[in-house]
Design an enzyme around this catalytic site. Structure first.
Site, PDB file in Angstrom:
ATOM      1  N   SER A   1       0.793  -1.234   0.000  1.00 28.56           N
ATOM      2  CA  SER A   1       0.000   0.000   0.000  1.00 28.56           C
ATOM      3  C   SER A   1       0.820   1.276   0.000  1.00 28.56           C
ATOM      4  CB  SER A   1      -0.940   0.004   1.208  1.00 28.56           C
ATOM      5  OG  SER A   1      -1.822  -1.079   1.113  1.00 28.56           O
ATOM      6  N   THR A   2       2.042   1.223   0.525  1.00 28.37           N
ATOM      7  CA  THR A   2       2.854   2.442   0.589  1.00 28.37           C
ATOM      8  C   THR A   2       4.266   2.152   0.099  1.00 28.37           C
ATOM      9  OG1 THR A   2       3.678   2.063   2.835  1.00 28.37           O
ATOM     10  CG2 THR A   2       1.571   3.229   2.623  1.00 28.37           C
TER      11      THR A   2
END
Length: 157
Positions: free
Chosen positions: A34-35
């Site tokens: 996600s990051t």
């Protein structure tokens, strides 16, 4: 020769149609974190151990519809290949999106496999489980529509 009936397993694009017993194509992986601060190492290792010849990876939130590596992966797949993901949530954040992606793969002659959930649509059991998911999602949509049109119930004081 007779034309297949609309609701038979012989209908083109039917998700219940039988798969070939042996896939002739490659296992292609897709990983996502996600990051940008998260590492893809564990997912890529699991996909490599599963036999994936190539792995595409995004460092973006699953809510972001614009995932360039997923788009490249889907474009790269050929009939007979199988898309492999570490877990279902790496491919999609919603059941409807997941069903849409897997349905598209199916129509293109591409299998789907999730390692964590042990789901493999190239097998009869895997297709059955996936269809249960799809039926539950459809039921949820129908229930929501039906409940949305029910008259409001008022309690007499």
């Amino acid at each position: 020769m007779t034309k297949p009936q609309p609701d038979t397993s012989e209908t083109p694009g039917n998700l219940l149609a039988p798969e070939p017993a042996v896939r002739s194509g490659a296992l292609i992986g897709y990983a996502r974190v996600s990051t940008s601060g998260q590492l893809l190492d564990r997912q890529q290792h699991a996909l490599g151990e599963a036999g994936c010849l190539r792995v595409f990876a995004d460092k973006l939130s699953g809510k972001n519809a614009d995932r360039p590596e997923l788009a490249a992966c889907l474009d790269y797949l050929r009939p007979g290949d199988t898309l492999v993901v570490p877990s279902l949530d790496r491919l999609s954040r919603s059941l409807a999106d997941l069903i849409g992606i897997v349905g598209t793969l199916r129509r293109q002659g591409v299998g789907f496999k999730s390692l964590h959930e042990a789901l493999d649509t190239t097998t009869p059991g895997g297709r059955l489980v996936f269809h249960v998911f799809a039926a539950l999602a459809e039921f949820s949509v129908i229930s929501t529509r039906r409940d949305g049109h029910l008259p409001e119930v008022r309690v007499a004081a």
